[in-house]
Each structure stands twice: as structure tokens, then as C-alpha cells.
Scaffold this motif. Sequence first.
Motif, PDB file in Angstrom:
ATOM      1  N   LEU A   1      -0.377  -8.642  -8.560  1.00 50.34           N
ATOM      2  CA  LEU A   1       0.532  -9.449  -7.744  1.00 50.34           C
ATOM      3  C   LEU A   1      -0.149  -9.864  -6.448  1.00 50.34           C
ATOM      4  O   LEU A   1      -0.095 -11.041  -6.061  1.00 50.34           O
ATOM      5  CB  LEU A   1       1.817  -8.675  -7.447  1.00 50.34           C
ATOM      6  CG  LEU A   1       2.782  -9.351  -6.466  1.00 50.34           C
ATOM      7  CD1 LEU A   1       3.260 -10.689  -7.010  1.00 50.34           C
ATOM      8  CD2 LEU A   1       3.937  -8.431  -6.148  1.00 50.34           C
ATOM      9  N   ALA A   2      -0.795  -8.927  -5.769  1.00 53.66           N
ATOM     10  CA  ALA A   2      -1.466  -9.238  -4.510  1.00 53.66           C
ATOM     11  C   ALA A   2      -2.566 -10.275  -4.710  1.00 53.66           C
ATOM     12  O   ALA A   2      -2.707 -11.207  -3.908  1.00 53.66           O
ATOM     13  CB  ALA A   2      -2.031  -7.961  -3.891  1.00 53.66           C
ATOM     14  N   THR A   3      -3.334 -10.138  -5.777  1.00 54.85           N
ATOM     15  CA  THR A   3      -4.396 -11.100  -6.064  1.00 54.85           C
ATOM     16  C   THR A   3      -3.803 -12.475  -6.350  1.00 54.85           C
ATOM     17  O   THR A   3      -4.289 -13.502  -5.855  1.00 54.85           O
ATOM     18  CB  THR A   3      -5.244 -10.625  -7.258  1.00 54.85           C
ATOM     19  OG1 THR A   3      -5.817  -9.359  -6.929  1.00 54.85           O
ATOM     20  CG2 THR A   3      -6.338 -11.603  -7.594  1.00 54.85           C
TER      21      THR A   3
ATOM     22  N   GLN B   1       0.831  -1.210   0.000  1.00 51.24           N
ATOM     23  CA  GLN B   1       0.000   0.000   0.000  1.00 51.24           C
ATOM     24  C   GLN B   1       0.862   1.255   0.000  1.00 51.24           C
ATOM     25  O   GLN B   1       0.573   2.219  -0.710  1.00 51.24           O
ATOM     26  CB  GLN B   1      -0.929   0.014   1.208  1.00 51.24           C
ATOM     27  CG  GLN B   1      -2.072  -0.967   1.073  1.00 51.24           C
ATOM     28  CD  GLN B   1      -2.957  -1.016   2.306  1.00 51.24           C
ATOM     29  OE1 GLN B   1      -2.516  -0.747   3.421  1.00 51.24           O
ATOM     30  NE2 GLN B   1      -4.206  -1.374   2.100  1.00 51.24           N
ATOM     31  N   GLN B   2       1.940   1.252   0.793  1.00 49.01           N
ATOM     32  CA  GLN B   2       2.849   2.397   0.803  1.00 49.01           C
ATOM     33  C   GLN B   2       3.484   2.607  -0.562  1.00 49.01           C
ATOM     34  O   GLN B   2       3.638   3.731  -1.025  1.00 49.01           O
ATOM     35  CB  GLN B   2       3.943   2.206   1.862  1.00 49.01           C
ATOM     36  CG  GLN B   2       3.445   2.304   3.273  1.00 49.01           C
ATOM     37  CD  GLN B   2       4.527   1.931   4.278  1.00 49.01           C
ATOM     38  OE1 GLN B   2       5.573   1.385   3.940  1.00 49.01           O
ATOM     39  NE2 GLN B   2       4.262   2.228   5.537  1.00 49.01           N
ATOM     40  N   PHE B   3       3.843   1.510  -1.212  1.00 51.01           N
ATOM     41  CA  PHE B   3       4.455   1.603  -2.539  1.00 51.01           C
ATOM     42  C   PHE B   3       3.486   2.213  -3.539  1.00 51.01           C
ATOM     43  O   PHE B   3       3.853   3.107  -4.298  1.00 51.01           O
ATOM     44  CB  PHE B   3       4.914   0.215  -3.010  1.00 51.01           C
ATOM     45  CG  PHE B   3       5.563   0.247  -4.369  1.00 51.01           C
ATOM     46  CD1 PHE B   3       6.892   0.612  -4.506  1.00 51.01           C
ATOM     47  CD2 PHE B   3       4.835  -0.064  -5.507  1.00 51.01           C
ATOM     48  CE1 PHE B   3       7.491   0.652  -5.764  1.00 51.01           C
ATOM     49  CE2 PHE B   3       5.419  -0.020  -6.767  1.00 51.01           C
ATOM     50  CZ  PHE B   3       6.754   0.337  -6.884  1.00 51.01           C
ATOM     51  N   VAL B   4       2.249   1.747  -3.534  1.00 52.33           N
ATOM     52  CA  VAL B   4       1.251   2.268  -4.472  1.00 52.33           C
ATOM     53  C   VAL B   4       0.936   3.732  -4.166  1.00 52.33           C
ATOM     54  O   VAL B   4       0.739   4.530  -5.084  1.00 52.33           O
ATOM     55  CB  VAL B   4      -0.027   1.400  -4.455  1.00 52.33           C
ATOM     56  CG1 VAL B   4      -1.166   2.069  -5.210  1.00 52.33           C
ATOM     57  CG2 VAL B   4       0.262   0.041  -5.063  1.00 52.33           C
TER      58      VAL B   4
ATOM     59  N   PHE C   1       1.851   2.182 -10.646  1.00 55.25           N
ATOM     60  CA  PHE C   1       2.032   0.738 -10.529  1.00 55.25           C
ATOM     61  C   PHE C   1       0.877   0.049  -9.814  1.00 55.25           C
ATOM     62  O   PHE C   1       0.958  -1.133  -9.474  1.00 55.25           O
ATOM     63  CB  PHE C   1       3.344   0.421  -9.791  1.00 55.25           C
ATOM     64  CG  PHE C   1       4.564   0.825 -10.560  1.00 55.25           C
ATOM     65  CD1 PHE C   1       4.956   0.134 -11.687  1.00 55.25           C
ATOM     66  CD2 PHE C   1       5.315   1.916 -10.155  1.00 55.25           C
ATOM     67  CE1 PHE C   1       6.085   0.512 -12.395  1.00 55.25           C
ATOM     68  CE2 PHE C   1       6.438   2.294 -10.862  1.00 55.25           C
ATOM     69  CZ  PHE C   1       6.826   1.604 -11.983  1.00 55.25           C
ATOM     70  N   GLU C   2      -0.220   0.771  -9.614  1.00 56.52           N
ATOM     71  CA  GLU C   2      -1.357   0.216  -8.876  1.00 56.52           C
ATOM     72  C   GLU C   2      -1.873  -1.078  -9.494  1.00 56.52           C
ATOM     73  O   GLU C   2      -2.127  -2.063  -8.798  1.00 56.52           O
ATOM     74  CB  GLU C   2      -2.484   1.245  -8.790  1.00 56.52           C
ATOM     75  CG  GLU C   2      -3.689   0.739  -8.040  1.00 56.52           C
ATOM     76  CD  GLU C   2      -4.784   1.780  -7.922  1.00 56.52           C
ATOM     77  OE1 GLU C   2      -5.759   1.498  -7.225  1.00 56.52           O
ATOM     78  OE2 GLU C   2      -4.673   2.858  -8.534  1.00 56.52           O
ATOM     79  N   THR C   3      -2.020  -1.112 -10.800  1.00 56.50           N
ATOM     80  CA  THR C   3      -2.554  -2.305 -11.463  1.00 56.50           C
ATOM     81  C   THR C   3      -1.621  -3.495 -11.281  1.00 56.50           C
ATOM     82  O   THR C   3      -2.071  -4.602 -10.951  1.00 56.50           O
ATOM     83  CB  THR C   3      -2.791  -2.036 -12.962  1.00 56.50           C
ATOM     84  OG1 THR C   3      -3.735  -0.978 -13.080  1.00 56.50           O
ATOM     85  CG2 THR C   3      -3.313  -3.270 -13.677  1.00 56.50           C
ATOM     86  N   ALA C   4      -0.333  -3.287 -11.455  1.00 57.74           N
ATOM     87  CA  ALA C   4       0.627  -4.387 -11.301  1.00 57.74           C
ATOM     88  C   ALA C   4       0.652  -4.909  -9.871  1.00 57.74           C
ATOM     89  O   ALA C   4       0.664  -6.128  -9.648  1.00 57.74           O
ATOM     90  CB  ALA C   4       2.021  -3.933 -11.725  1.00 57.74           C
ATOM     91  N   VAL C   5       0.633  -4.013  -8.900  1.00 57.46           N
ATOM     92  CA  VAL C   5       0.647  -4.426  -7.496  1.00 57.46           C
ATOM     93  C   VAL C   5      -0.644  -5.163  -7.159  1.00 57.46           C
ATOM     94  O   VAL C   5      -0.631  -6.183  -6.461  1.00 57.46           O
ATOM     95  CB  VAL C   5       0.879  -3.218  -6.563  1.00 57.46           C
ATOM     96  CG1 VAL C   5       0.671  -3.599  -5.108  1.00 57.46           C
ATOM     97  CG2 VAL C   5       2.284  -2.659  -6.768  1.00 57.46           C
TER      98      VAL C   5
END
Length: 61
Positions: A46-48, A30-33, A39-43
Amino acid sequence: MYFTDRGIEELVDRRGEEQVSVEWLGARLQQFVDTHPEFETAVDRLATWLARDDDADDVEG
């Protein structure tokens, strides 16, 4: 080797001995996004993928 493999290798080299919680990982993502919204879509993907990783075992078995 893909270009992104270097970052993964650095992560393993620097933090490979550590144990972290999924809660900690979620907070860091969350901090990274928040810092890099592009990069929200990529993160999110990855999380999913990580969240559903054990589902693959159910499909095969």
C-alpha cells in the motif's frame, strides 16, 4: 462491496474532514506494522502504491 470497504468507509466517516501529513501517515503505518507484523507485506505494498501514485500520470501523459 468488499469486506474491506467497511473499514475504508469508517475512516472516511470518522476522519474525512481532517488533513494529515504523509509523515503522520507513515508513522501510523509503522505503528500498525509493529503491532501487527503479519500485515507487513500488505502495508508495504500500500505504501509503495501510494508513493508511486503520481507515476501513473507520467505514463499516460
